[in-house]
Design an enzyme around this catalytic site. Structure first.
Site, PDB file in Angstrom:
ATOM      1  N   ILE A 102       0.878  -1.169   0.000  1.00 22.29           N
ATOM      2  CA  ILE A 102       0.000   0.000   0.000  1.00 22.29           C
ATOM      3  C   ILE A 102       0.914   1.217   0.000  1.00 22.29           C
ATOM      4  O   ILE A 102       1.872   1.277   0.771  1.00 22.29           O
ATOM      5  CB  ILE A 102      -0.987  -0.008   1.192  1.00 22.29           C
ATOM      6  CG1 ILE A 102      -1.990   1.134   1.085  1.00 22.29           C
ATOM      7  CG2 ILE A 102      -0.268  -0.015   2.508  1.00 22.29           C
ATOM      8  CD1 ILE A 102      -3.189   0.980   2.026  1.00 22.29           C
ATOM      9  N   ALA A 103       0.649   2.137  -0.915  1.00 21.47           N
ATOM     10  CA  ALA A 103       1.521   3.298  -1.045  1.00 21.47           C
ATOM     11  C   ALA A 103       0.760   4.485  -1.620  1.00 21.47           C
ATOM     12  O   ALA A 103      -0.115   4.319  -2.478  1.00 21.47           O
ATOM     13  CB  ALA A 103       2.704   2.964  -1.947  1.00 21.47           C
ATOM     14  N   VAL A 104       1.133   5.661  -1.149  1.00 20.55           N
ATOM     15  CA  VAL A 104       0.610   6.925  -1.667  1.00 20.55           C
ATOM     16  C   VAL A 104       1.801   7.872  -1.788  1.00 20.55           C
ATOM     17  O   VAL A 104       2.632   7.945  -0.873  1.00 20.55           O
ATOM     18  CB  VAL A 104      -0.465   7.525  -0.725  1.00 20.55           C
ATOM     19  CG1 VAL A 104      -0.884   8.917  -1.198  1.00 20.55           C
ATOM     20  CG2 VAL A 104      -1.673   6.609  -0.624  1.00 20.55           C
TER      21      VAL A 104
ATOM     22  N   GLU B  68       2.725  -6.401   7.089  1.00 23.82           N
ATOM     23  CA  GLU B  68       3.996  -6.014   7.675  1.00 23.82           C
ATOM     24  C   GLU B  68       4.152  -4.522   7.438  1.00 23.82           C
ATOM     25  O   GLU B  68       3.825  -4.028   6.365  1.00 23.82           O
ATOM     26  CB  GLU B  68       5.192  -6.720   7.016  1.00 23.82           C
ATOM     27  CG  GLU B  68       5.241  -8.209   7.230  1.00 23.82           C
ATOM     28  CD  GLU B  68       4.587  -8.983   6.096  1.00 23.82           C
ATOM     29  OE1 GLU B  68       4.329  -8.402   5.026  1.00 23.82           O
ATOM     30  OE2 GLU B  68       4.317 -10.178   6.278  1.00 23.82           O
TER      31      GLU B  68
ATOM     32  N   ASN C  39       8.032   3.612  10.423  1.00 26.53           N
ATOM     33  CA  ASN C  39       6.980   4.288   9.668  1.00 26.53           C
ATOM     34  C   ASN C  39       5.754   4.519  10.553  1.00 26.53           C
ATOM     35  O   ASN C  39       4.732   3.843  10.417  1.00 26.53           O
ATOM     36  CB  ASN C  39       6.607   3.472   8.421  1.00 26.53           C
ATOM     37  CG  ASN C  39       5.696   4.232   7.480  1.00 26.53           C
ATOM     38  OD1 ASN C  39       5.112   5.250   7.827  1.00 26.53           O
ATOM     39  ND2 ASN C  39       5.559   3.711   6.270  1.00 26.53           N
TER      40      ASN C  39
ATOM     41  N   TYR D 228      -3.054   2.012  10.307  1.00 31.34           N
ATOM     42  CA  TYR D 228      -3.511   0.652  10.575  1.00 31.34           C
ATOM     43  C   TYR D 228      -4.198   0.541  11.935  1.00 31.34           C
ATOM     44  O   TYR D 228      -5.244  -0.106  12.051  1.00 31.34           O
ATOM     45  CB  TYR D 228      -2.346  -0.332  10.455  1.00 31.34           C
ATOM     46  CG  TYR D 228      -1.670  -0.278   9.105  1.00 31.34           C
ATOM     47  CD1 TYR D 228      -2.407  -0.174   7.924  1.00 31.34           C
ATOM     48  CD2 TYR D 228      -0.287  -0.322   8.988  1.00 31.34           C
ATOM     49  CE1 TYR D 228      -1.782  -0.109   6.684  1.00 31.34           C
ATOM     50  CE2 TYR D 228       0.341  -0.267   7.755  1.00 31.34           C
ATOM     51  CZ  TYR D 228      -0.416  -0.153   6.610  1.00 31.34           C
ATOM     52  OH  TYR D 228       0.190  -0.087   5.383  1.00 31.34           O
TER      53      TYR D 228
END
Length: 175
Positions: A93-95, A127, A132, A139
């Protein structure tokens, strides 16, 4: 919790396609230079729709009036899920940093959680880098709890926190 989130004006979410892989791979290398997936891995993941599902978030790309360039969509986030009952795993998952704080990560995560429920998962695992805190907070806000630490999981020696979201049976779709 609904799987759909209203995205900011000009943003949209859709399933990732093979045509998106070059742009997603470029973002992957930009955002995760140490641990970036090789290009082929995205092709391999999309070739397994029975257990994998990937999404992209796009925004309207800026265009120059002088050049007369038409507006096109630009991918600014992506996420993927693997589900082999009864476990779903957030693969990625990335933005992009320029769009952090706009709810795009939330939208992607909610989409993955909804997909996990639809696919019959009882738990969602992931994970996250120990260094971060922004992702960890996302989460936790969605009910994930840390269940384990994988020491030196990432190539640069950073630990991975293993987090789990237990999906309640009553929230699962009836078949």
């Amino acid at each position: 919790m609904s799987g759909e989130v209203e995205l900011s004006a000009g943003a949209s979410m859709r399933r990732m396609t093979e045509a998106d892989i070059p742009a997603v791979s470029a973002l992957e290398n930009r955002l995760f230079p140490i641990d970036a997936w090789p290009l082929q891995m995205f092709h391999d993941e999309l070739s397994q729709p029975e257990t994998r599902e990937y999404w992209v978030v796009e925004v309207e790309a800026p265009h120059s009036e002088d050049a007369g360039t038409p507006e096109t969509a630009m991918i600014v986030g992506y996420a993927g899920l693997m589900c082999i009952e009864p476990i779903a795993d957030v693969q990625t998952i990335a933005v992009v940093p320029e769009h952090e704080g706009e709810g795009l990560g939330t939208a992607l995560l909610r989409r993955l959680i909804t997909s996990a429920r639809e696919r019959g998962a009882h738990d969602v695992l992931l994970e996250v880098r120990e260094d971060n805190p922004r992702a960890q907070a996302l989460y936790v806000r969605h009910g994930f709890e840390q269940i384990h630490v994988r020491k030196k999981y990432y190539r640069d020696g950073v630990d991975a926190l293993i987090m789990r979201l237990e999906l309640s049976p009553e929230a699962a779709p009836s078949v």
